[in-house]
Design an enzyme around this catalytic site. Sequence first.
Site, short mmCIF file in Angstrom:
data_model
loop_
_atom_site.label_atom_id
_atom_site.label_comp_id
_atom_site.label_asym_id
_atom_site.label_seq_id
_atom_site.Cartn_x
_atom_site.Cartn_y
_atom_site.Cartn_z
N SER A 76 0.84 -1.20 0.00
CA SER A 76 0.00 0.00 0.00
C SER A 76 0.87 1.24 0.00
CB SER A 76 -0.91 0.00 1.23
OG SER A 76 -1.37 1.31 1.48
N GLN A 132 -0.23 4.13 0.48
CA GLN A 132 -0.69 5.02 1.56
C GLN A 132 0.03 4.68 2.86
OE1 GLN A 132 -4.99 4.90 1.55
NE2 GLN A 132 -5.10 5.95 -0.43
N ASP A 165 -6.48 0.72 -8.86
CA ASP A 165 -7.69 1.55 -9.03
C ASP A 165 -8.35 1.32 -10.38
OD1 ASP A 165 -7.31 2.61 -6.52
OD2 ASP A 165 -6.21 4.36 -7.25
C1 S3P Z 1 -3.12 5.84 -3.36
C2 S3P Z 1 -2.79 4.53 -3.15
C3 S3P Z 1 -3.70 3.40 -3.40
C4 S3P Z 1 -4.84 3.80 -4.31
C5 S3P Z 1 -5.45 5.12 -3.91
C6 S3P Z 1 -4.41 6.23 -3.93
C7 S3P Z 1 -2.13 6.89 -3.03
O1 S3P Z 1 -4.24 2.97 -2.17
O2 S3P Z 1 -5.83 2.81 -4.32
O3 S3P Z 1 -6.50 5.46 -4.78
O4 S3P Z 1 -2.30 8.04 -3.48
O5 S3P Z 1 -1.18 6.57 -2.33
P1 S3P Z 1 -3.47 1.91 -1.22
O6 S3P Z 1 -2.20 2.50 -0.84
O7 S3P Z 1 -4.38 1.73 -0.04
O8 S3P Z 1 -3.35 0.68 -2.04
#
Ligand code: S3P
Length: 421
Positions: free
Chosen positions: A160, A162, A308
């Site tokens: 992830s 994030q 996504d």
């Molecule tokens: C994102 C990371 C992804 C993605 C989200 C945006 C980001 O999520 O699905 O739309 O900007 O870091 P995850 O890190 O939970 O996979």
Amino acid sequence: MNKFRRITGEIYVAPDKSISHRAIMIAAIAEGISRIKNFLYADDCISTIKCFQKLGVEVVDEKNEIIVKGKGPNLANPLDVLDAVNSGTTARLLSGILAGQNFSSKIIGDESLSKRPMKRIIEPLEKMGAKIRARENNFLPIEITGGKLKPINYNSKITSAQVKSCVLLAGLYADGVTKFSEPHKSRDHTERMLENFGAQIESNKNTMTIKGIAKLKASDILVPGDISSAAFFVVAATIIKNSKLRIKNVGVNPTRTGIIDIMSRMGAKIFFENEKTINNEPIADIIVESSQLKSTIIKGSDIPRLIDEIPVIAVAATQSEGETLIMEAKELRVKETDRLKAVASELKKMGADIEELEDGLIICGPTKLKGAKVESRNDHRMAMSLTIASLVADGKTTLKNPECVNISFPLFYETLKKITK
Ligand code: S3P
């Protein structure tokens, strides 16, 4: 949604959402003035701006540029709760920065975001020394008492960006080297941008290190088009006969181009032109022509590179010959809505041969879709995917809550109208 015969022309898509969020956040904690060009004015990124304004950062909209007057690492103690509304990126990345502040603050979100897991960031931040209280130890509202952090060596069980970005941002406030590894490589916009702002950050495959305590220096940013927004048009131009489309200035960072690789593997005709690098991020025009697709298997390291885009890839798969299998994609269950369930049930209403698996989807094609009453479930990517499905469906499709595209692509319907001939 009216009928038309093909897709042609040239478009720009919405600016990149991930990069826009990071631009505000990283500029906010840098020293000096950063100018952001082509910023995504959509609900999610506006939530990020509002949170940072409450933290004392001056963010001004001036002649198509956003000007961020960085406060340096120490933000102001907010008088109010910080509302991430629908944005997981806002809540999770902001948490990393709040963990390094000398005050307590609280993040809230809307109904959807309040159901999404936060334990994934609580765990590493607590290990770094932040004090955190969250509903059921996992959900918003979350209250973070920050302070001096210690560096950690963290092996994340999930891939992830994030979570990774949250830890790297907290790492700026920890005295020493913070190390983060993940099973596959997730999008690396945070690493690229932090490097531009002067952080000492290194990446080796799926492992990143960052050195704190760091002071960042302001930098200007040009946000490229969002490949996740381009994806809807890549699929549309592929599955609608006699189409040819140019999508200009799209970010083609290799951690995001899974959609291009998979669609090409399925037989799509996609080319890049005008390739360049701006702010450490590769950019290109994407040219797409229609073609007959064949099925494929999507799993493992493919998944984070197109996380996504899976709803719209499912639409493409309904028009492909054979059985497309998407697996190891359980993360889709904790997005803005449970996207595995949403995609399977909404596309079924349109006559798709689709089965929901615990961690993925099986889609058999090609199927002639039929118009139906479908629901976006207030998920922007569902709304746009179902709109693309309706373009190849016989009869009328009615979409509930189409306006949720404002989360990431406010001009989606206008852009589509421009190229449907
Ligand atoms: C994102 C990371 C992804 C993605 C989200 C945006 C980001 O999520 O699905 O739309 O900007 O870091 P995850 O890190 O939970 O996979």
